[in-house]
Design a protein around this motif. Sequence first.
Motif, PDB file in Angstrom:
ATOM      1  N   LEU A   1     136.506-116.910  44.793  1.00  0.00           N
ATOM      2  CA  LEU A   1     135.650-116.247  45.888  1.00  0.00           C
ATOM      3  C   LEU A   1     134.867-116.434  47.019  1.00  0.00           C
ATOM      4  CD1 LEU A   1     135.539-112.984  43.803  1.00  0.00           C
ATOM      5  CD2 LEU A   1     137.417-113.509  45.795  1.00  0.00           C
ATOM      6  N   GLY A   2     133.862-117.389  46.092  1.00  0.00           N
ATOM      7  CA  GLY A   2     132.439-117.563  46.959  1.00  0.00           C
ATOM      8  C   GLY A   2     133.514-118.570  48.134  1.00  0.00           C
ATOM      9  N   LEU A   3     134.058-119.506  47.232  1.00  0.00           N
ATOM     10  CA  LEU A   3     134.452-120.183  48.898  1.00  0.00           C
ATOM     11  C   LEU A   3     134.839-119.722  50.216  1.00  0.00           C
ATOM     12  CD1 LEU A   3     134.706-123.383  49.075  1.00  0.00           C
ATOM     13  CD2 LEU A   3     133.461-122.785  46.601  1.00  0.00           C
ATOM     14  N   ALA A   4     135.467-119.110  49.270  1.00  0.00           N
ATOM     15  CA  ALA A   4     136.071-118.242  50.904  1.00  0.00           C
ATOM     16  C   ALA A   4     134.743-116.903  51.902  1.00  0.00           C
ATOM     17  CB  ALA A   4     137.151-116.906  50.506  1.00  0.00           C
ATOM     18  N   ALA A   5     133.705-117.000  51.202  1.00  0.00           N
ATOM     19  CA  ALA A   5     132.789-116.461  52.021  1.00  0.00           C
ATOM     20  C   ALA A   5     132.410-117.794  53.521  1.00  0.00           C
ATOM     21  CB  ALA A   5     132.253-115.667  50.770  1.00  0.00           C
ATOM     22  N   PHE A   6     132.494-118.737  52.294  1.00  0.00           N
ATOM     23  CA  PHE A   6     131.859-119.947  52.611  1.00  0.00           C
ATOM     24  C   PHE A   6     132.371-120.065  53.773  1.00  0.00           C
ATOM     25  CE2 PHE A   6     129.620-121.864  48.408  1.00  0.00           C
ATOM     26  CZ  PHE A   6     128.262-120.600  48.770  1.00  0.00           C
TER      27      PHE A   6
ATOM     28  N   ASP B   1     125.497-109.525  34.007  1.00  0.00           N
ATOM     29  CA  ASP B   1     126.219-108.187  34.478  1.00  0.00           C
ATOM     30  C   ASP B   1     127.539-109.032  35.205  1.00  0.00           C
ATOM     31  OD1 ASP B   1     125.307-107.933  36.911  1.00  0.00           O
ATOM     32  OD2 ASP B   1     123.751-106.929  36.131  1.00  0.00           O
ATOM     33  N   ILE B   2     128.305-109.786  35.236  1.00  0.00           N
ATOM     34  CA  ILE B   2     129.413-110.321  35.718  1.00  0.00           C
ATOM     35  C   ILE B   2     130.226-109.687  36.841  1.00  0.00           C
ATOM     36  CG2 ILE B   2     131.480-111.648  35.771  1.00  0.00           C
ATOM     37  CD1 ILE B   2     130.040-113.812  33.126  1.00  0.00           C
ATOM     38  N   ASP B   3     130.331-108.414  35.909  1.00  0.00           N
ATOM     39  CA  ASP B   3     131.567-107.983  36.623  1.00  0.00           C
ATOM     40  C   ASP B   3     131.158-107.160  37.931  1.00  0.00           C
ATOM     41  OD1 ASP B   3     133.348-108.349  34.252  1.00  0.00           O
ATOM     42  OD2 ASP B   3     132.485-106.497  33.469  1.00  0.00           O
ATOM     43  N   ALA B   4     129.954-106.793  38.198  1.00  0.00           N
ATOM     44  CA  ALA B   4     129.104-106.528  39.532  1.00  0.00           C
ATOM     45  C   ALA B   4     129.483-107.429  40.150  1.00  0.00           C
ATOM     46  CB  ALA B   4     127.584-106.122  39.218  1.00  0.00           C
ATOM     47  N   ALA B   5     128.459-108.298  39.974  1.00  0.00           N
ATOM     48  CA  ALA B   5     128.689-109.553  40.585  1.00  0.00           C
ATOM     49  C   ALA B   5     129.387-110.325  41.282  1.00  0.00           C
ATOM     50  CB  ALA B   5     127.503-110.720  39.591  1.00  0.00           C
ATOM     51  N   LEU B   6     131.011-110.099  40.157  1.00  0.00           N
ATOM     52  CA  LEU B   6     131.938-110.697  41.215  1.00  0.00           C
ATOM     53  C   LEU B   6     132.780-110.002  42.166  1.00  0.00           C
ATOM     54  CD1 LEU B   6     134.291-112.186  37.867  1.00  0.00           C
ATOM     55  CD2 LEU B   6     133.994-112.976  40.027  1.00  0.00           C
ATOM     56  N   SER B   7     132.087-108.392  41.811  1.00  0.00           N
ATOM     57  CA  SER B   7     132.951-107.349  43.180  1.00  0.00           C
ATOM     58  C   SER B   7     132.438-107.658  44.174  1.00  0.00           C
ATOM     59  CB  SER B   7     132.742-105.518  42.197  1.00  0.00           C
ATOM     60  OG  SER B   7     131.457-105.789  41.988  1.00  0.00           O
ATOM     61  N   VAL B   8     130.675-107.437  44.061  1.00  0.00           N
ATOM     62  CA  VAL B   8     130.085-107.861  45.259  1.00  0.00           C
ATOM     63  C   VAL B   8     130.481-108.960  46.024  1.00  0.00           C
ATOM     64  CG1 VAL B   8     127.967-107.933  46.470  1.00  0.00           C
ATOM     65  CG2 VAL B   8     128.335-106.588  44.431  1.00  0.00           C
ATOM     66  N   LEU B   9     130.809-110.369  44.988  1.00  0.00           N
ATOM     67  CA  LEU B   9     131.286-111.041  45.571  1.00  0.00           C
ATOM     68  C   LEU B   9     132.113-111.390  46.635  1.00  0.00           C
ATOM     69  CD1 LEU B   9     130.052-114.191  46.060  1.00  0.00           C
ATOM     70  CD2 LEU B   9     131.410-114.921  43.596  1.00  0.00           C
ATOM     71  N   ALA B  10     133.294-110.518  45.774  1.00  0.00           N
ATOM     72  CA  ALA B  10     134.446-110.024  46.199  1.00  0.00           C
ATOM     73  C   ALA B  10     134.372-109.404  47.882  1.00  0.00           C
ATOM     74  CB  ALA B  10     135.393-109.320  45.550  1.00  0.00           C
ATOM     75  N   GLY B  11     133.556-108.278  47.553  1.00  0.00           N
ATOM     76  CA  GLY B  11     132.985-107.588  49.307  1.00  0.00           C
ATOM     77  C   GLY B  11     132.723-108.543  50.157  1.00  0.00           C
ATOM     78  N   CYS B  12     131.807-109.732  49.293  1.00  0.00           N
ATOM     79  CA  CYS B  12     131.554-110.789  50.588  1.00  0.00           C
ATOM     80  C   CYS B  12     132.221-111.675  51.068  1.00  0.00           C
ATOM     81  CB  CYS B  12     130.394-111.773  49.967  1.00  0.00           C
ATOM     82  SG  CYS B  12     128.904-111.072  49.494  1.00  0.00           S
ATOM     83  N   ALA B  13     133.853-111.978  49.816  1.00  0.00           N
ATOM     84  CA  ALA B  13     134.519-112.791  50.692  1.00  0.00           C
ATOM     85  C   ALA B  13     135.268-112.201  51.339  1.00  0.00           C
ATOM     86  CB  ALA B  13     135.182-113.726  49.472  1.00  0.00           C
ATOM     87  N   LEU B  14     135.679-110.766  51.243  1.00  0.00           N
ATOM     88  CA  LEU B  14     136.508-110.066  52.235  1.00  0.00           C
ATOM     89  C   LEU B  14     136.179-109.962  54.021  1.00  0.00           C
ATOM     90  CD1 LEU B  14     138.336-107.671  50.002  1.00  0.00           C
ATOM     91  CD2 LEU B  14     138.948-109.456  51.237  1.00  0.00           C
ATOM     92  N   GLY B  15     135.020-109.443  53.739  1.00  0.00           N
ATOM     93  CA  GLY B  15     133.507-109.162  55.165  1.00  0.00           C
ATOM     94  C   GLY B  15     133.690-110.670  55.658  1.00  0.00           C
ATOM     95  N   ALA B  16     133.719-112.029  55.352  1.00  0.00           N
ATOM     96  CA  ALA B  16     133.474-112.755  55.744  1.00  0.00           C
ATOM     97  C   ALA B  16     134.967-113.043  55.915  1.00  0.00           C
ATOM     98  CB  ALA B  16     132.600-114.133  54.748  1.00  0.00           C
ATOM     99  N   VAL B  17     136.222-113.497  55.558  1.00  0.00           N
ATOM    100  CA  VAL B  17     136.856-113.578  55.919  1.00  0.00           C
ATOM    101  C   VAL B  17     137.504-112.696  57.169  1.00  0.00           C
ATOM    102  CG1 VAL B  17     139.886-113.596  55.679  1.00  0.00           C
ATOM    103  CG2 VAL B  17     137.865-114.713  54.106  1.00  0.00           C
TER     104      VAL B  17
END
Lengths: 196, 56, 216, 239
Positions: free
Chosen positions: C135-140, C184-200
């Motif tokens: 997900l992070g790479l997609a956001a980057f 709290d991995i789940d919260a972080a992963l979901s927000v990260l997914a949000g970042c990725a979607l926003g950036a993409v």
Amino acid sequence: MSVRLIAKSLELARGGRTLFRDLSFTAEQGSFVEIRGPNGAGKTSLLRALAGFLRLSAGVLRFEGAEEPFLTLHFLGHQNGLKGAASADAHVRYWAGLFGGAGGGVLERVGLARAKDLPARVLSQGQARRLALARLVTARRPVWLLDEPAAALDGNGRGLLAELIADHCNTGGLAFAAVHEPLGVASSLTVSLGGG
Amino acid sequence: MIEGGWAYVYAAYAVTGLALAGAALVVALRARHWAKQARKLDTTANRPNPGPASNP
Amino acid sequence: MNPFLATFRRDFALHWAGGGVLAPLGYFLGATLLVPLAMGPERTLLAAAGPPLIWIAAALAVLATLERVFQADLEDGSLDQMLLSPAPLEALVLAKGAALWIAVGVPIVLAGAPAAVALQAPPERVAAIVASLGLGLAAFIGAGLVGAAVTAGVKRGGVLIALIVVPFFAPPIIFGSAVASGDDIDAALSVLAGCALGAVALGPIAAAAALRLQAE
Amino acid sequence: MISYLANPARFMALSAWAAPLCAVIAAILFAAGAPWGLFYSPAEQFQGETVRIMYVHVPAAWWSLGIYAFMGGASLVSLVWRHALADIAARAAAPIGAVFAGVCLVTGSIWGAPTWGTWWEWDGRLTSMLVLFVIYLGYIALWAAIEDEERAGKLAAILCLAGLINLPIIKFSVDWWSTLHQPASVFRAGGSSIAPAMMGPLLTMAGAYLFLFGALALSNMRASIQRRRVERSRMEGGA
């Protein structure tokens, strides 16, 4: 599909300098228009304005008979638009996908059949220019905008170019070419820039 | 209660004063330079003297 | 084959040409190697702070690939052809971003697993780390497309892209590192997914607008 | 109003008196606000005298964000209505925003030093301000790197708007990040909890910063317009 291009008092200024002003012409379907003028007179800018890449400072440009102007034209600039690592055949397949054309028998048409699998970087200047010309016939588009198309072409390369343009115009196409010397195709209109 | 606060306060005000005054000075100098160039351009433009144009 | 697939296939192939993904992948591993060299081999220290530093290595590896994403097309005239395609330029930019993510991003993500273990990440967290890296790479890349597009006309614009894009990397790095350090991995992963979607979603729009200006 | 200002000649006439006027007002407000904050306002029960740093720190924080928002507005005008003056305005404002952000960072760390015991503490607010500072640097660097000025303006406008959209996301993630790693920082830098007696000097100083920005931005714009005129005439072999 018959296309007519009507230009009324076109004007373009770049970086505060006016390249051309009050330029008007009408190009009918099936005609070949030569664009002449010294270097820096704005020939390339005029072609890029016709292609829609560049915004004109003033004037009206109308493509009659075409709903989306940019879908009706091909643009051949100074650069050939080639990727050194990709083969000639890969280029034709890419352009067929990009412009929505069949792309069959194209390399044969421009005499590059043997170089089909060579990466573009090993092609000579003339062969690279022929590959760029192949793009014009990969997908059928009524309007051709050619910027010094004969550059880097040898004798029979120019023959091929003249043949392509003639065929295009005879089958209802319209072609503009910025040139320094005639291409061997009868031009029905000449637009000259930078007379001053 | 924090003692010796005044030292920090004066440090902060000094840094702010330096930064803002410095910025103002740079902007003023730049504005003056280009105003002078523009004025020189106007004088040579509407007073086409026979002498060579004074290029900066 | 529609313009999106044609552009994707071409860029994907071009990424593999000329040594392909070896350079970014090697750079990622090299940057990860610097971490223990800088922090010392002491395992407890590494276990406490090591895993999140994968994200610095991943960010550097992505930054290194951004400069040529659009500059090459601008220089060799391919950008003009993309402007004449029936497909919108935004879609073609998205295709180039997707090609970069799969050709370069995925190998780095997979290499993230051994890198995480090497930096003493607990084995049960490695799967989450790999997912977060994806997900992070997609956001980057989404953000990086904007940096690459606005600097396409600048010679040796690589450092400039890094400066321009670093602030946009802050959110993915914050949430990605939280996953790596197990907060709290789940919260972080979901927000990260949000970042990725926003950036993409937004990256290609801004990048395409910039590219139209570059072609003027 | 926008098209009224868009014509450079009219802008030059208007800014000829507006810039010095802003400078005078700023000077007056600084002369009133600084002593008021330093000597005629109360110390704070826990922070003691160091609370007075608020009067130089908080306005800098407010306006470094405010100036970036101004640049966002100018960028939107530049891209939508294509006014060249909007590019010049955004470019003129950026360095001032960067200076304000820098002042905010330095005064923030000085203010925090006694309570934190170090010169830099990765407090949520200061970290967000640091990211904004880097965004300013990126914007200024992009302008500097592109030769064609007209294109540089439009590309910088796109970057500025992308940054504007990202600011809330960055603010949110940095705040989440700062609460994750350490408890909410001890001192209250701004917000509603300011004692009424402190509002006077704070608002005066905020006004001073604003008019200083006005004066500096307007003179930067004037300089850019004149520079373009001079360079363009040189290009045509005039001068």
